[in-house]
Each structure stands twice: as structure tokens, then as C-alpha cells.
Design an enzyme around this catalytic site. Structure first.
Site, PDB file in Angstrom:
ATOM      1  CD  GLU A 278      35.715  29.699  37.092  1.00 47.59           C
ATOM      2  OE1 GLU A 278      35.480  30.503  35.506  1.00 47.59           O
ATOM      3  OE2 GLU A 278      36.271  29.567  37.873  1.00 47.59           O
TER       4      GLU A 278
ATOM      5  CG  ASP B 279      39.493  33.707  43.530  1.00 48.87           C
ATOM      6  OD1 ASP B 279      40.249  34.878  43.019  1.00 48.87           O
ATOM      7  OD2 ASP B 279      39.993  32.496  43.761  1.00 48.87           O
TER       8      ASP B 279
ATOM      9  N   GLY C 296      28.387  33.844  37.488  1.00 48.88           N
ATOM     10  CA  GLY C 296      28.283  34.896  39.126  1.00 48.88           C
ATOM     11  C   GLY C 296      26.692  35.170  38.735  1.00 48.88           C
TER      12      GLY C 296
ATOM     13  CG  ASP D  35      43.294  42.919  37.125  1.00 47.63           C
ATOM     14  OD1 ASP D  35      42.324  43.213  37.640  1.00 47.63           O
ATOM     15  OD2 ASP D  35      43.596  42.135  37.185  1.00 47.63           O
TER      16      ASP D  35
END
Length: 281
Positions: free
Chosen positions: A105, A155, A138, A158
Site C-alpha cells: 500500500e 485492488d 506497487g 481508478d
């Protein structure tokens, strides 16, 4: 009464009445607000776009977690990119066969605020001994890590702001290098009517990297603009052909209780509307 008006689409959209603002702050990466709405409970938005609500999050999280894991059949190691609210982590950890989950994250503040203000999403998942939380970009992680995984779940938000990089060829190629043999990548890919360009672009970027790529779908009330598309990419074409009998056996043996996912829904989710089929040819 204060209102939240989503800014995802320039000429139309949705609004929520705000009963109470629980948290609002510009983090190091994005604007975060968590508020209470009478119909959907606690709602989180990032940079003006709804990310999750207490009342319908289960649809999204169950479909993005259980479809790849039940299709794979022997998932031991999972990578989640994004998902700071903890809902995806919660669903993945329902699978007792999963031995390790790395969650990457970019924004620690999202995790901290969601643990405090959206505790029903994670339900203690961040404290599970199988979990390794990495605060990092990521894209950089999948291109530099030596770890490999059976299933990778993107996950993401947008493709606006920090989430934009998670829709690039560099991210997808990095995911491929982190997948074990027979591994599977699934990603959030927007709503097919309002964001069809995202689906087309993703298909174009997955095609050179994976021998089997497609999309499956679910309907989530607060993600407006058509059915929600999830990208599916693997070099093992048999995974998408997993029979209904096998899916039912795996589901039964898992002991997992769901509110949306069933083996029948799993198979039906791959039946796409004609306009989507034409777009990704």
C-alpha cells in the site's frame, strides 16, 4: 445538509448526503474523506471518487478475492497491491490454505484511518500472523521484489493520481515476473459503460504478456457506470475453465460463508455483454 458529489465523470454522477464527517485530510498522496451516510453507512472517498462503503463492499471484495483463489485451487501465497481499507485482506485470509499474504500500500495513512474509522472492513485482518504489510509503490515493488506469488490482486483506485501507475504495462509486466508457474493476476478495472476505455487499454497491455486474458464482472451499487470489470490474466488457460463441480467442491471444503460469491456466480461472471466483447477483440 452537506453533500458529497463524486467527480469521477465530468457531466454526470452520484451524490451522497453526509450525516457526519468522521475524518478528512490531505495525505502525502491524496485527499481522503470518511463520512457516514444513512443508506450506505460509513463511506470512504479518495480524490473525489467513492472507494468503498460499509453496505456494499462485500460484493467487490468477495469477487476480486474468491474468483481467482477458487479457480487456482492451490493458492499458498497472495500479493495484494492497494486495498488499504483491509476488505480484500479480510476475504483472502478466509482461505485457510493461504499461508502468506503480502500487501503493498502506497499510503500508510489510508491503512491507519481505515483501521480506526472502517474497522468492519478489515475485522482484525491486519493483525493476522500470515500478513506482511509493505508501504511502497506497487509498481516498484513488483519490478524489484524477489518474492513470487500464486495469485496477485490489484485492488487499486481508478487510474487517477497515485493509482494511474497500476494500469501501465510496466506494472503488468512486473506482476508477471512475480507470478509463480500457473499463477493468476486479477485487477480492478472500472465500470464497463462509463470507463470502457480503461477496459480496452488494459486488454491491449495484457495481450503481449499473458496467453489467457479476459474480464469478469459484478454489479456494485456505488460503483456507477455499468457493471464493474475485473481483469483476469494468466498463462494457464485451464484456470478459467475450472468446472462448476470442482468450484462447488472447493467452495464447500473451504467452509467460507459469503454474501455474494457462489460457484454459479463465479462462472456466470465471465459472460460479458456484446459491447465489451467487441471492444476487447
Amino acid at each position: 445538509m452537506r453533500e458529497f458529489r463524486e467527480t469521477l465523470y465530468p457531466h454526470w454522477g452520484q451524490f451522497f448526503s453526509i450525516d457526519e464527517v468522521l475524518f478528512e485530510q490531505k495525505t502525502d498522496h491524496q485527499h481522503l474523506i470518511i463520512f457516514h451516510n444513512k443508506e450506505f453507512g460509513r463511506v470512504m472517498a479518495l480524490d473525489g471518487i467513492i472507494q468503498t462503503t460499509e453496505h456494499d463492499e462485500f460484493i467487490y471484495h468477495e469477487m476480486l478475492a474468491h474468483v481467482p483463489i477458487f479457480a487456482h485451487g492451490s493458492t499458498r501465497r497472495v500479493l495484494i497491491v492497494g486495498g488499504g481499507d483491509g476488505g480484500m485482506l479480510r476475504e483472502v485470509l478466509h482461505h485457510n490454505v493461504v499461508e502468506h499474504v503480502t500487501q503493498v500500500e502506497i499510503d500508510q495513512q489510508v491503512i491507519d484511518m481505515c483501521k480506526r474509522y472502517l474497522p468492519n472492513h478489515s475485522q482484525g485482518a491486519f493483525d493476522d500472523g500470515r500478513v506482511n504489510i509493505v508501504i511502497d509503490d506497487g509498481v516498484e515493488y513488483v519490478n524489484n521484489s524477489d518474492d513470487t506469488f500464486d495469485v496477485i490482486i490489484s485492488d487499486s483506485t481508478d487510474p487517477i493520481g497515485p493509482g494511474e501507475a497500476l494500469y501501465t504495462s510496466r506494472f503488468y509486466s512486473g506482476c508477471r515476473r512475480c507470478l509463480r508457474e500457473g499463477g493468476l493476476l486479477v485487477t480492478q478495472n472500472g465500470c464497463t459503460f462509463g470507463q470502457l476505455d480503461e477496459v480496452i487499454t488494459t486488454a491491449e497491455r495484457l495481450q503481449p504478456l499473458f496467453t489467457d486474458y479476459t474480464f469478469y464482472a459484478a454489479t456494485i451499487p456505488t460503483y456507477i457506470g455499468g457493471i464493474m470489470a475485473f481483469a483476469w490474466a494468466t498463462n494457464d488457460s485451464s484456470l478459467r475453465q475450472t468446472s462448476i463441480d470442482v468450484l462447488k467442491e472447493r467452495f464447500l471444503n473451504s467452509g467460507i460463508t459469503t454474501r455474494y460469491y457462489t460457484p454459479d456466480v463465479h462462472q456466470a461472471a465471465f459472460a460479458l455483454p456484446q459491447y465489451v466483447i467487441e471492444a476487447i477483440k
